[in-house]
Write an enzyme that holds these catalytic residues in place. Structure first.
Site, PDB file in Angstrom:
ATOM      1  CG  ASP A  30      -2.047   0.965   1.125  1.00 61.10           C
ATOM      2  OD1 ASP A  30      -2.330   1.432   0.003  1.00 61.10           O
ATOM      3  OD2 ASP A  30      -2.671   1.274   2.157  1.00 61.10           O
ATOM      4  N   GLY A  31       0.298   2.309  -0.587  1.00 63.47           N
ATOM      5  CA  GLY A  31       0.956   3.625  -0.549  1.00 63.47           C
ATOM      6  C   GLY A  31       1.499   4.079  -1.899  1.00 63.47           C
TER       7      GLY A  31
ATOM      8  CG  ASN B 256      -7.860  -2.249  -4.796  1.00 65.11           C
ATOM      9  OD1 ASN B 256      -6.937  -3.031  -4.568  1.00 65.11           O
ATOM     10  ND2 ASN B 256      -8.135  -1.252  -3.960  1.00 65.11           N
TER      11      ASN B 256
HETATM   12  C1  IPE Z   1      -5.281  -2.689   0.151  1.00 62.72           C
HETATM   13  O1  IPE Z   1      -5.022  -1.360  -0.070  1.00 62.72           O
HETATM   14  C2  IPE Z   1      -5.242  -3.448  -1.136  1.00 62.72           C
HETATM   15  C3  IPE Z   1      -3.927  -3.571  -1.758  1.00 62.72           C
HETATM   16  C4  IPE Z   1      -2.804  -3.084  -1.315  1.00 62.72           C
HETATM   17  C5  IPE Z   1      -3.914  -4.308  -2.988  1.00 62.72           C
HETATM   18  P1  IPE Z   1      -6.196  -0.285  -0.244  1.00 62.72           P
HETATM   19  O2  IPE Z   1      -5.537   1.023  -0.502  1.00 62.72           O
HETATM   20  O3  IPE Z   1      -7.179  -0.750  -1.253  1.00 62.72           O
HETATM   21  O4  IPE Z   1      -6.891  -0.311   1.199  1.00 62.72           O
HETATM   22  P2  IPE Z   1      -7.822   0.738   1.915  1.00 62.72           P
HETATM   23  O5  IPE Z   1      -8.868   1.158   0.928  1.00 62.72           O
HETATM   24  O6  IPE Z   1      -6.962   1.903   2.309  1.00 62.72           O
HETATM   25  O7  IPE Z   1      -8.357   0.018   3.108  1.00 62.72           O
HETATM   26  C1  IPE Z   2      -1.735   0.101  -3.283  1.00 59.13           C
HETATM   27  O1  IPE Z   2      -1.467   1.467  -3.316  1.00 59.13           O
HETATM   28  C2  IPE Z   2      -2.020  -0.470  -4.649  1.00 59.13           C
HETATM   29  C3  IPE Z   2      -3.394  -0.939  -4.840  1.00 59.13           C
HETATM   30  C4  IPE Z   2      -4.324  -0.905  -3.936  1.00 59.13           C
HETATM   31  C5  IPE Z   2      -3.723  -1.488  -6.141  1.00 59.13           C
HETATM   32  P1  IPE Z   2      -2.634   2.541  -3.326  1.00 59.13           P
HETATM   33  O2  IPE Z   2      -2.983   2.838  -4.751  1.00 59.13           O
HETATM   34  O3  IPE Z   2      -3.764   2.115  -2.472  1.00 59.13           O
HETATM   35  O4  IPE Z   2      -1.894   3.772  -2.698  1.00 59.13           O
HETATM   36  P2  IPE Z   2      -2.535   4.874  -1.750  1.00 59.13           P
HETATM   37  O5  IPE Z   2      -3.115   4.154  -0.563  1.00 59.13           O
HETATM   38  O6  IPE Z   2      -3.596   5.564  -2.544  1.00 59.13           O
HETATM   39  O7  IPE Z   2      -1.395   5.755  -1.395  1.00 59.13           O
HETATM   40 MG    MG Z   3      -4.156   2.419  -0.477  1.00 60.01          MG
END
Ligand code: IPE
Ligand code: IPE
Ligand code: MG
Length: 244
Positions: free
Chosen positions: A25-26, A73
Site C-alpha cells: 500500500d501507498g 479496488n
Molecule cells: C489494500 O489497499 C489493497 C492492496 C494493497 C492491494 P487499499 O488502498 O485498497 O486499502 P484501503 O482502501 O486503504 O483500506
Molecule cells: C496500493 O497502493 C495499490 C493498490 C491498492 C492497487 P494505493 O494505490 O492504495 O496507494 P494509496 O493508498 O492511494 O497511497
Molecule cells: Mg491504499
C-alpha cells in the site's frame, strides 16, 4: 518457522517467519508526493515487489503473499484499474528473474473478472514454475478474504449436496483446505506499509494468529533493510497461540 543459519548481517540468529503477507500500500501517495500520476506509483511499487520477494528468499522466507489488487479496488477510476491490469501483464511477460531463482509463482483470488489474456499469462507462469521449490511467491489479484471464505463454503456445500461429505465433517481444517491457499501454511507475519493499520480484507482467515508489523514507509520506498527490520521485530515477539 526455521532458525536462519546463514551468517547474514543482522538477521543471523533470527527466527525467520515461514510465511509473510505483504499489503503493498501507498503507491498513490508516493506518486502524489512527487506530483506524478498514480499509475507511476504502481509501476514503482511493482519494482519494489520484485526486489522484496528476492530479498525474502535470500533471508530464508519460504512463502510470501503479496496483496496486489483487492475485490474492492474495482471502485477506482477505470484508467487507474486499466493501468494496474496492464502492469500485471507486463510483469508476467518477464518472470525470468524468478525462474533463475527457482521461485514458484501462484495466484490467489477470483480470476473470472480478469481478461482472458491476463488469465492465460497467470496460468502459464504457474505452470512453468510448478516444481520450483526455493520459495513460493503468491500474488493476490482480485482477492478478498471474505469472498475467499464464501468460495470455500460453496465448495464444501456442493460436496454435502452430492452426498460426498456429511455436515458433521465441516470443521476449521476443511474450510481452510478449500481456501485459495489450501496447501499453503498460515501467515506468521503481516507487513503493512503506508501508515494504515488495517487488513483491508487480506488473508483474514489465514492471519488468525499472525503477528502484525506496521510502518509509515510508502510501498515504493520499502527497502530490503525494512524487510529485515520487520523480520527482526517478528523474531522478538512472544507468540502464545492461546497457551501460556
Ligand atoms: C489494500 O489497499 C489493497 C492492496 C494493497 C492491494 P487499499 O488502498 O485498497 O486499502 P484501503 O482502501 O486503504 O483500506
Ligand atoms: C496500493 O497502493 C495499490 C493498490 C491498492 C492497487 P494505493 O494505490 O492504495 O496507494 P494509496 O493508498 O492511494 O497511497
Ligand atoms: Mg491504499
Amino acid at each position: 518457522m526455521a532458525v536462519n543459519s546463514k551468517k547474514q548481517d543482522d538477521i543471523s540468529e533470527t527466527l525467520v517467519p515461514t510465511h509473510i503477507g505483504v499489503i503493498m500500500d501507498g503507491n498513490g501517495r508516493w506518486a502524489k508526493k512527487r506530483l506524478l500520476p498514480r499509475k507511476l506509483g504502481h509501476r514503482e511499487g511493482a519494482k519494489t515487489f520484485k526486489k522484496i520477494a528476492l530479498a525474502g528468499k535470500a533471508m530464508g522466507v519460504k512463502y510470501m503473499t503479496f496483496y496486489a489488487f483487492s475485490t474492492e479496488n474495482w471502485k477506482r477510476p477505470k484508467d487507474e484499474v486499466d493501468a494496474i491490469m496492464k502492469l500485471f501483464e507486463e510483469y508476467l511477460d518477464d518472470v525470468s528473474s524468478f525462474e533463475k531463482e527457482n521461485i514458484r509463482l501462484v495466484f490467489i483470488g477470483d480470476r473470472s473478472m480478469l481478461s482472458t489474456n491476463l488469465r492465460e499469462k497467470m496460468k502459464h507462469a504457474e505452470e512453468i514454475s510448478r516444481d520450483f521449490d526455493s520459495m513460493t511467491v503468491i500474488l493476490a489479484v482480485n482477492y478478498g478474504g471474505q469472498s475467499e471464505i464464501c468460495h470455500s463454503v460453496k465448495e464444501i456445500a456442493k460436496k454435502v449436496k452430492d452426498g460426498e461429505l456429511d455436515i458433521n465433517d465441516i470443521d476449521e481444517h476443511l474450510i481452510e483446505k478449500n481456501l485459495y491457499t489450501g496447501n499453503i501454511p498460515p501467515v506468521d507475519l503481516i507487513i503493512r506499509p503506508s501508515g494504515e493499520m488495517r487488513l483491508s480484507n487480506f488473508l483474514i482467515w489465514q492471519s488468525a494468529y499472525a503477528e502484525y508489523y506496521f510502518t509509515d514507509i510508502l510501498w515504493p520506498d520499502f527497502k530490503e533493510k525494512d524487510l529485515g527490520e520487520a523480520i527482526k521485530a517478528f523474531s522478538d515477539r512472544n507468540r502464545r497461540f492461546g497457551g501460556i
